[in-house]
Design a protein around this motif. Structure first.
Motif, PDB file in Angstrom:
ATOM      1  N   ARG A  20     -18.766 -71.851 -24.497  1.00 13.78           N
ATOM      2  CA  ARG A  20     -18.924 -71.045 -23.292  1.00 13.78           C
ATOM      3  C   ARG A  20     -18.185 -71.624 -22.091  1.00 13.78           C
ATOM      4  O   ARG A  20     -17.812 -70.881 -21.173  1.00 13.78           O
ATOM      5  CB  ARG A  20     -20.414 -70.895 -22.960  1.00 13.78           C
ATOM      6  N   ILE A  21     -17.972 -72.937 -22.059  1.00 13.94           N
ATOM      7  CA  ILE A  21     -17.338 -73.557 -20.895  1.00 13.94           C
ATOM      8  C   ILE A  21     -15.999 -74.221 -21.227  1.00 13.94           C
ATOM      9  O   ILE A  21     -15.345 -74.765 -20.339  1.00 13.94           O
ATOM     10  CB  ILE A  21     -18.270 -74.604 -20.249  1.00 13.94           C
ATOM     11  N   GLY A  22     -15.596 -74.152 -22.510  1.00 12.63           N
ATOM     12  CA  GLY A  22     -14.377 -74.834 -22.918  1.00 12.63           C
ATOM     13  C   GLY A  22     -13.240 -73.905 -23.269  1.00 12.63           C
ATOM     14  O   GLY A  22     -13.357 -72.677 -23.218  1.00 12.63           O
ATOM     15  N   THR A  23     -12.122 -74.520 -23.636  1.00 11.53           N
ATOM     16  CA  THR A  23     -10.909 -73.782 -24.001  1.00 11.53           C
ATOM     17  C   THR A  23     -10.387 -74.324 -25.322  1.00 11.53           C
ATOM     18  O   THR A  23     -10.350 -75.552 -25.520  1.00 11.53           O
ATOM     19  CB  THR A  23      -9.816 -73.947 -22.924  1.00 11.53           C
ATOM     20  N   GLU A  24      -9.978 -73.438 -26.219  1.00  9.44           N
ATOM     21  CA  GLU A  24      -9.402 -73.885 -27.480  1.00  9.44           C
ATOM     22  C   GLU A  24      -7.938 -74.282 -27.268  1.00  9.44           C
ATOM     23  O   GLU A  24      -7.194 -73.607 -26.552  1.00  9.44           O
ATOM     24  CB  GLU A  24      -9.505 -72.797 -28.547  1.00  9.44           C
ATOM     25  N   CYS A  25      -7.551 -75.395 -27.896  1.00 10.29           N
ATOM     26  CA  CYS A  25      -6.171 -75.901 -27.810  1.00 10.29           C
ATOM     27  C   CYS A  25      -5.675 -76.217 -29.212  1.00 10.29           C
ATOM     28  O   CYS A  25      -6.461 -76.507 -30.118  1.00 10.29           O
ATOM     29  CB  CYS A  25      -6.109 -77.156 -26.942  1.00 10.29           C
ATOM     30  N   SER A  26      -4.357 -76.183 -29.378  1.00  9.69           N
ATOM     31  CA  SER A  26      -3.746 -76.478 -30.678  1.00  9.69           C
ATOM     32  C   SER A  26      -2.705 -77.574 -30.524  1.00  9.69           C
ATOM     33  O   SER A  26      -2.005 -77.660 -29.502  1.00  9.69           O
ATOM     34  CB  SER A  26      -3.094 -75.219 -31.259  1.00  9.69           C
TER      35      SER A  26
ATOM     36  N   ASP B  49     -10.098 -86.934 -18.792  1.00  5.86           N
ATOM     37  CA  ASP B  49     -10.518 -85.852 -17.896  1.00  5.86           C
ATOM     38  C   ASP B  49     -11.077 -84.641 -18.634  1.00  5.86           C
ATOM     39  O   ASP B  49     -11.377 -83.623 -18.021  1.00  5.86           O
ATOM     40  CB  ASP B  49      -9.345 -85.416 -17.014  1.00  5.86           C
ATOM     41  N   ARG B  50     -11.210 -84.748 -19.959  1.00  2.00           N
ATOM     42  CA  ARG B  50     -11.752 -83.625 -20.722  1.00  2.00           C
ATOM     43  C   ARG B  50     -12.452 -84.141 -21.978  1.00  2.00           C
ATOM     44  O   ARG B  50     -12.098 -85.196 -22.519  1.00  2.00           O
ATOM     45  CB  ARG B  50     -10.645 -82.645 -21.094  1.00  2.00           C
ATOM     46  N   PHE B  51     -13.439 -83.397 -22.395  1.00  2.00           N
ATOM     47  CA  PHE B  51     -14.173 -83.689 -23.631  1.00  2.00           C
ATOM     48  C   PHE B  51     -13.506 -82.908 -24.744  1.00  2.00           C
ATOM     49  O   PHE B  51     -13.354 -81.681 -24.658  1.00  2.00           O
ATOM     50  CB  PHE B  51     -15.635 -83.265 -23.471  1.00  2.00           C
ATOM     51  N   VAL B  52     -13.074 -83.610 -25.807  1.00  2.00           N
ATOM     52  CA  VAL B  52     -12.292 -82.988 -26.874  1.00  2.00           C
ATOM     53  C   VAL B  52     -13.112 -82.968 -28.160  1.00  2.00           C
ATOM     54  O   VAL B  52     -13.437 -84.021 -28.728  1.00  2.00           O
ATOM     55  CB  VAL B  52     -10.964 -83.744 -27.103  1.00  2.00           C
ATOM     56  N   TYR B  53     -13.447 -81.768 -28.612  1.00  2.00           N
ATOM     57  CA  TYR B  53     -14.225 -81.554 -29.841  1.00  2.00           C
ATOM     58  C   TYR B  53     -13.292 -80.968 -30.899  1.00  2.00           C
ATOM     59  O   TYR B  53     -12.569 -80.005 -30.638  1.00  2.00           O
ATOM     60  CB  TYR B  53     -15.381 -80.599 -29.542  1.00  2.00           C
TER      61      TYR B  53
ATOM     62  N   MET C 168     -13.667 -86.778 -29.454  1.00  2.00           N
ATOM     63  CA  MET C 168     -12.971 -87.941 -28.929  1.00  2.00           C
ATOM     64  C   MET C 168     -13.771 -88.572 -27.788  1.00  2.00           C
ATOM     65  O   MET C 168     -14.689 -87.980 -27.252  1.00  2.00           O
ATOM     66  CB  MET C 168     -11.581 -87.537 -28.402  1.00  2.00           C
ATOM     67  N   GLY C 169     -13.347 -89.784 -27.407  1.00  2.00           N
ATOM     68  CA  GLY C 169     -13.866 -90.392 -26.200  1.00  2.00           C
ATOM     69  C   GLY C 169     -14.733 -91.612 -26.427  1.00  2.00           C
ATOM     70  O   GLY C 169     -15.209 -91.887 -27.534  1.00  2.00           O
ATOM     71  N   GLU C 170     -14.905 -92.371 -25.360  1.00  2.00           N
ATOM     72  CA  GLU C 170     -15.820 -93.513 -25.344  1.00  2.00           C
ATOM     73  C   GLU C 170     -16.418 -93.603 -23.948  1.00  2.00           C
ATOM     74  O   GLU C 170     -16.199 -92.721 -23.127  1.00  2.00           O
ATOM     75  CB  GLU C 170     -15.109 -94.797 -25.787  1.00  2.00           C
TER      76      GLU C 170
ATOM     77  N   ARG D 154      -6.795 -78.067 -34.276  1.00  2.00           N
ATOM     78  CA  ARG D 154      -7.311 -77.161 -33.258  1.00  2.00           C
ATOM     79  C   ARG D 154      -8.553 -77.790 -32.640  1.00  2.00           C
ATOM     80  O   ARG D 154      -9.433 -78.288 -33.350  1.00  2.00           O
ATOM     81  CB  ARG D 154      -7.635 -75.803 -33.876  1.00  2.00           C
ATOM     82  N   THR D 155      -8.617 -77.799 -31.307  1.00  2.00           N
ATOM     83  CA  THR D 155      -9.716 -78.461 -30.611  1.00  2.00           C
ATOM     84  C   THR D 155     -10.376 -77.509 -29.619  1.00  2.00           C
ATOM     85  O   THR D 155      -9.809 -76.488 -29.239  1.00  2.00           O
ATOM     86  CB  THR D 155      -9.219 -79.693 -29.829  1.00  2.00           C
ATOM     87  N   LEU D 156     -11.569 -77.903 -29.199  1.00  2.00           N
ATOM     88  CA  LEU D 156     -12.277 -77.222 -28.124  1.00  2.00           C
ATOM     89  C   LEU D 156     -12.411 -78.240 -26.995  1.00  2.00           C
ATOM     90  O   LEU D 156     -12.982 -79.310 -27.198  1.00  2.00           O
ATOM     91  CB  LEU D 156     -13.659 -76.765 -28.597  1.00  2.00           C
ATOM     92  N   GLU D 157     -11.846 -77.939 -25.820  1.00  2.00           N
ATOM     93  CA  GLU D 157     -11.761 -78.920 -24.760  1.00  2.00           C
ATOM     94  C   GLU D 157     -12.479 -78.430 -23.501  1.00  2.00           C
ATOM     95  O   GLU D 157     -12.255 -77.311 -23.037  1.00  2.00           O
ATOM     96  CB  GLU D 157     -10.294 -79.263 -24.477  1.00  2.00           C
ATOM     97  N   VAL D 158     -13.345 -79.322 -22.968  1.00  2.00           N
ATOM     98  CA  VAL D 158     -14.177 -78.998 -21.814  1.00  2.00           C
ATOM     99  C   VAL D 158     -13.831 -79.943 -20.679  1.00  2.00           C
ATOM    100  O   VAL D 158     -13.807 -81.168 -20.877  1.00  2.00           O
ATOM    101  CB  VAL D 158     -15.677 -79.128 -22.164  1.00  2.00           C
TER     102      VAL D 158
END
Length: 543
Positions: A26-32, A47-51, A79-81, A101-105
């Motif tokens: 609902r708050i993220g954007t799909e990226c490839s 600067d973004r949360f990558v799922y 991703m992330g720490e 393909r990721t979902l990035e918030v």
């Protein structure tokens, strides 16, 4: 002993709940990303949360650009720490190993979601903490230090990174492995700091490395914080936790490392809730993570040099390099610092055999040498116990004839029973020897004056308050500690004589100099700060 973060290797993999993934959509954007495309480079801000929805993301060696680990991130992982919470820099490059393909918030949107959904927050922080621990243990990082044992400037950078739990790789100038040879060649066979693949840092300082890691925040003159917390020890970090949880816009500034003087304690055993003990750095770092989760920001290493009160009642702190940050209220949590010994050449040898902390980093310089600890308080005792694991022998130098008045009984008994430790009562260090690095000290004690060869001297004496920067805005006692409470006609013990300025922890006159007490004061004072900020008139609207 308690440590921060679980073991990533044994931690079970648990995907995010379906409801949490739906919230991300609902708050993220799909990226490839195409195979081989960088998702996040070392040094880029997190600067973004990558799922990950499909594909695979791998960790990349910043030098060789080859895959660094066998493990990678696949669908349902992210991703992330822990640096994500404070908008820190990515430590290692991340690359798509196959079409992905990721979902990035955006980071702020993710933090807001985590604040609303504690189960999601717990899951993410648990994974982030485990990854930071793993990176720190494996020394996986785009920050490489060369010759820290031979150069005081590089050693200060290493101390900064180590005390703040920031992963780095330390290499010897005479190392024979391929990584050491390549790094030394790049640094022209001199001590130095390398960032990323090939950036050799000129005149390395903790501040420059912090800027690369996005720890030294860009100060925005237009931001008016609710509260500026000066000091990152137990009191300041506890206040940062409660300020964030109560919805205050807070900024905490620390000039050295999160943890303050408590962060130099290798083992605290009398803090409630940790029966097997915990290091001071880990204890306060846990609090920092909590504070960042609630939105409090941290800036380091920055020093507040002066404080002024504006006509509208708000405060502006002038930082080193002329930056300025303003807030409605100020919390003084700068604690105390060890006093310098009045010995010739002490400052010259600081970082070259003379230390003011006893952590993992300093302990490695004690191998195969006698270590000397000056001081009779708990910090000195904890340092002696910790250093006895690596040093040939530890000598504790005490000016008085007893430890009873200054050290906890359990610690005194351990020192006296340890065959690797000798306590020298009624003794003082009178001289330092060595050219470029400490080589020995002179003692003056009951048996007269004698010399001892050593390459490691730890100074842990006395306590001087850090209050010069207050510019006379609050009253202090004869020793420089901030007066508060009834002493200045105030109702609560943490208010100074100046409206809007509060003080907690060791810097406060009459405070109990214990970690638990500092945490309690930092927690309690926030309600008073909230009341003060809430009573202030709303700022005038811009014309």
């Amino acid at each position: 002993m308690e440590a921060l973060g679980e073991n990533l290797e044994t931690m079970p993999r648990v995907p995010l709940a379906e409801s949490h993934v739906a919230a991300l959509h609902r708050i993220g954007t799909e990226c490839s990303y195409a195979a081989g495309e960088i998702v996040l480079e070392a040094g880029d801000p997190m600067d973004r949360f990558v799922y990950v929805l499909e594909g695979e993301i791998e960790v990349v060696d910043p030098w060789s650009r080859e895959r660094l680990m066998d493990s990678s991130l696949g669908p349902t992982q992210f991703m992330g720490e822990i640096g994500f919470l404070n908008a820190g820099a990515n430590i290692l490059p991340m690359r798509a190993a196959k079409p992905t393909r990721t979902l990035e918030v955006p980071r702020l949107a993710m933090l807001e979601l985590m604040a609303r959904v504690p189960e999601l927050s717990d899951h993410v922080i648990r994974v982030f903490s485990a990854r930071r621990r793993r990176q720190f243990e494996l020394n996986n990082s785009a920050v490489k230090l060369i010759g820290a044992d031979q150069d005081a400037a590089v050693q200060k950078v290493e101390q900064f990174l180590s005390r703040n739990r920031i992963p780095f790789q330390s290499l010897d100038l005479d190392g024979s492995d391929s990584a050491s040879i390549a790094a030394c060649t790049l640094a022209e066979n001199r001590p130095g700091v390398i960032l990323g693949k090939d950036r050799v840092l000129d005149d390395p300082t903790p501040r420059k490395v912090a800027q690369y890691l996005h720890l030294d925040l860009d100060v925005c003159r237009e931001t008016l914080y609710d509260v500026l917390i000066v000091g990152g020890g137990p009191a300041g970090v506890a206040a940062a936790v409660y300020a964030g949880s109560e919805g205050l816009c807070a900024l905490a500034i620390e000039d050295t490392a999160i943890g303050g003087q408590a962060g130099t304690s290798s083992r605290i055993e009398n803090y409630m809730g940790f029966p097997t003990g915990i290091s001071g750095a880990d204890l306060v770092y846990r609090g920092q993570i909590q504070a960042m989760k609630f939105g409090t920001r941290f800036a380091m290493p920055r020093t507040v040099e002066a404080l002024v009160r504006r006509d509208d009642g708000t405060f502006c702190a002038r930082l080193d390099d002329g930056d300025e940050v303003c807030a409605k209220a100020v919390l003084v949590a700068t604690g105390v610092q060890y006093r310098r010994l009045p010995i010739d050449r002490l400052e010259e040898l600081e970082g070259a055999g003379v230390f003011y902390a006893a952590t993992d980093m300093e302990a490695r310089f004690c191998r195969n040498t006698e270590a000397v600890v000056i001081g009779g308080g708990n910090s000195a005792g904890q340092a002696a116990m910790y250093l006895s694991r690596t040093a040939k022998h530890v000598h504790v130098v005490v000016r008085g004839d007893s430890l009873a008045a200054s050290m906890s009984n359990y610690l005194t008994r351990r020192l006296e029973a340890d065959p690797g430790i000798t306590i020298h009562y009624n003794t003082q260090v009178t001289a330092l020897k060595g050219d470029g690095h400490l080589e020995g000290v002179s003692f003056d004690g009951p048996g007269g004056t004698h010399d001892m060869a050593t390459r490691a001297l730890f100074v842990m004496i006395g306590a001087a308050p850090n209050t010069q920067w207050l510019s006379g805005l609050v009253g202090t006692d004869a020793k420089g500690f901030v007066k508060t409470g009834a002493e200045v006609g105030r109702e609560t013990p943490y208010e100074t004589g100046t409206d809007g300025i509060f003080a907690v922890g060791d810097v406060r006159s009459g405070s109990v100099k214990r970690v638990a007490s500092a945490v309690g004061e930092g927690s309690v004072v926030v309600s008073r700060i909230w009341d003060y900020v809430d009573r202030l008139p709303a700022p005038a609207s811009a014309v």
